[in-house]
Design an enzyme around this catalytic site. Structure first.
Site, mmCIF file in Angstrom:
data_model
loop_
_atom_site.group_PDB
_atom_site.id
_atom_site.type_symbol
_atom_site.label_atom_id
_atom_site.label_comp_id
_atom_site.label_asym_id
_atom_site.label_seq_id
_atom_site.Cartn_x
_atom_site.Cartn_y
_atom_site.Cartn_z
ATOM 1 C CB ALA A 43 -1.127 0.110 1.185
ATOM 2 C CG HIS A 45 2.333 6.262 2.120
ATOM 3 N ND1 HIS A 45 3.441 7.194 2.414
ATOM 4 C CD2 HIS A 45 2.314 5.360 2.957
ATOM 5 C CE1 HIS A 45 3.036 6.261 3.632
ATOM 6 N NE2 HIS A 45 2.671 5.219 3.709
ATOM 7 C CG HIS A 48 6.097 3.088 1.645
ATOM 8 N ND1 HIS A 48 4.530 3.107 2.078
ATOM 9 C CD2 HIS A 48 5.774 2.254 2.694
ATOM 10 C CE1 HIS A 48 4.483 2.897 2.546
ATOM 11 N NE2 HIS A 48 5.261 2.105 3.100
ATOM 12 N N GLY A 158 9.903 5.207 8.167
ATOM 13 C CA GLY A 158 10.227 6.057 8.161
ATOM 14 C C GLY A 158 10.146 6.159 9.807
ATOM 15 C CD GLN A 164 8.037 -0.261 12.164
ATOM 16 O OE1 GLN A 164 6.681 -0.736 12.173
ATOM 17 N NE2 GLN A 164 7.907 0.087 11.236
ATOM 18 C CB SER A 196 -0.472 6.512 7.587
ATOM 19 O OG SER A 196 -0.796 5.837 8.096
ATOM 20 C CB SER A 197 -0.923 2.102 4.261
ATOM 21 O OG SER A 197 0.645 1.732 3.901
ATOM 22 N NE ARG A 198 -3.658 0.165 10.439
ATOM 23 C CZ ARG A 198 -1.838 -0.258 10.972
ATOM 24 N NH1 ARG A 198 -1.326 0.699 10.833
ATOM 25 N NH2 ARG A 198 -2.281 -1.748 10.814
HETATM 26 O O1 PAF Z 1 6.076 -0.253 9.208
HETATM 27 C C1 PAF Z 1 5.682 -0.927 8.215
HETATM 28 O O2 PAF Z 1 5.584 -1.467 7.632
HETATM 29 C C2 PAF Z 1 5.939 -3.129 8.973
HETATM 30 O O3 PAF Z 1 5.437 -1.826 10.783
HETATM 31 C C3 PAF Z 1 7.240 -3.628 8.618
HETATM 32 C C4 PAF Z 1 8.435 -2.355 9.645
HETATM 33 C C5 PAF Z 1 7.539 -3.282 7.032
HETATM 34 C C6 PAF Z 1 7.399 -4.893 9.547
HETATM 35 O O4 PAF Z 1 6.562 -5.685 9.220
#
Ligand code: PAF
Length: 293
Positions: A43, A45, A48, A158, A164, A196-198
């Site tokens: 997904a 954007h 990414h 990101g 994360q 965000s994809s969401r």
């Molecule tokens: O940030 C994400 O898209 C995910 O958490 C990741 C790092 C690809 C792990 O699945």
């Protein structure tokens, strides 16, 4: 770059088996080439694509993985409805210097009977770790597995998912994984909403209200630089979101590395909230101001 190499760079090669991508990466590294890796759940954007651009600028070859990782979703979360469109992702990546797209099946990443998880403490414990209890264990497990499939020199994440990035960096340091974690700035919509994809889940009304998360962290930056106390900044962030109808999950200013109480080092303003059934996150890094806030 010669004509053949340019043609190869234009359209990434799609691979699905861990052994295949690993062999390609190891072979290119044996030629002295530096490999950059952008792990994603698809997904794709502009956020990414900014990671891909940075990886392509830093490295000779770039791998993007597309894998919606089941182990990082809780039982009532959006794993089933998470947007999946590999064809669209591949066409977005064409011509951006990506050599391989690694899109494994679930069984390739988690063989039958798999029973191993990676648990990170420290920065994984608060915030998302409280609201989504198994989330970071799923992230750490899949990222470690992905790093084993794609033994890159550097991996790009990101800053939008700040917690994360700290969890992955902690795991890489603790396990002595031989790669550099590169954190790239959050990419925003023109009104400030973090990409965000969401965001695709938001109704028109919720989309308008969602901008209050970026306004909250922008306000935190302004208050921090004018010397406000942590508690006052947290209250202001919360008010900014509540005023626009966001159900606030947290609004906090903490140490940017440990995510514990603010120290003499850099801090981060973290917010999370719900609009309807959609959870959104945002954050802003706050420069060290040399004492506790
Ligand atoms: O940030 C994400 O898209 C995910 O958490 C990741 C790092 C690809 C792990 O699945």
């Amino acid at each position: 770059m010669g004509e053949a190499a340019e043609a190869a760079a234009a359209q990434p090669r799609l691979l699905g088996l861990p052994g295949e991508i690993r062999a390609e990466v190891v072979a290119t590294q044996a030629l002295g080439r530096r490999v950059g890796f952008v792990p994603t759940m698809g997904a794709l954007h502009a956020g990414h694509l900014a990671l891909v651009e940075r990886a392509a600028a830093d490295c000779d070859d770039v791998v993007v993985s597309v894998f919606v990782n089941p182990t990082q979703f809780g039982p009532h979360e959006d794993f089933a409805r998470y947007p999946r469109n590999l064809a669209a992702d591949l066409s977005l990546l064409a011509g951006r210097g990506v050599r391989w797209v690694f899109a494994p099946a679930v069984e390739s990443m988690y063989p039958p009977g798999h029973a191993t998880r990676i648990e990170v403490g420290g920065p994984a414990i608060g915030f998302e770790g409280v609201i989504r209890p198994a989330h970071f264990s799923g992230v750490a497990t899949v990222v470690c597995r992905l790093f084993q499939c794609v033994p890159a020199d550097a991996a790009y994440f990101g800053a939008k998912d700040w917690q994360q990035t700290r969890v992955v960096a902690r795991m890489v340091a603790d396990l002595g994984l031989p790669l550099t974690v590169v954190v790239c700035p959050t990419v925003r919509e023109p009104d400030g909403l973090a990409m965000s994809s969401r965001n695709a889940y938001l109704s028109a009304g919720d989309r308008e209200r969602a901008v209050s998360l970026s306004r909250a962290v922008a306000e935190a930056e302004a208050l921090w630089s004018s010397g406000s106390e942590v508690a006052a900044i947290e209250m202001a962030m919360r008010a900014c979101m509540v005023d626009r109808g966001v159900e606030v999950e947290y609004a906090a200013v903490v140490d940017a590395e440990s995510l514990g109480p603010v120290s003499a080092g850099a801090a981060v303003a973290l917010v999370a909230g719900r609009l309807g059934s959609t959870r959104l996150l945002d954050n802003a890094l706050l420069p060290a101001r040399g004492g506790s806030g």
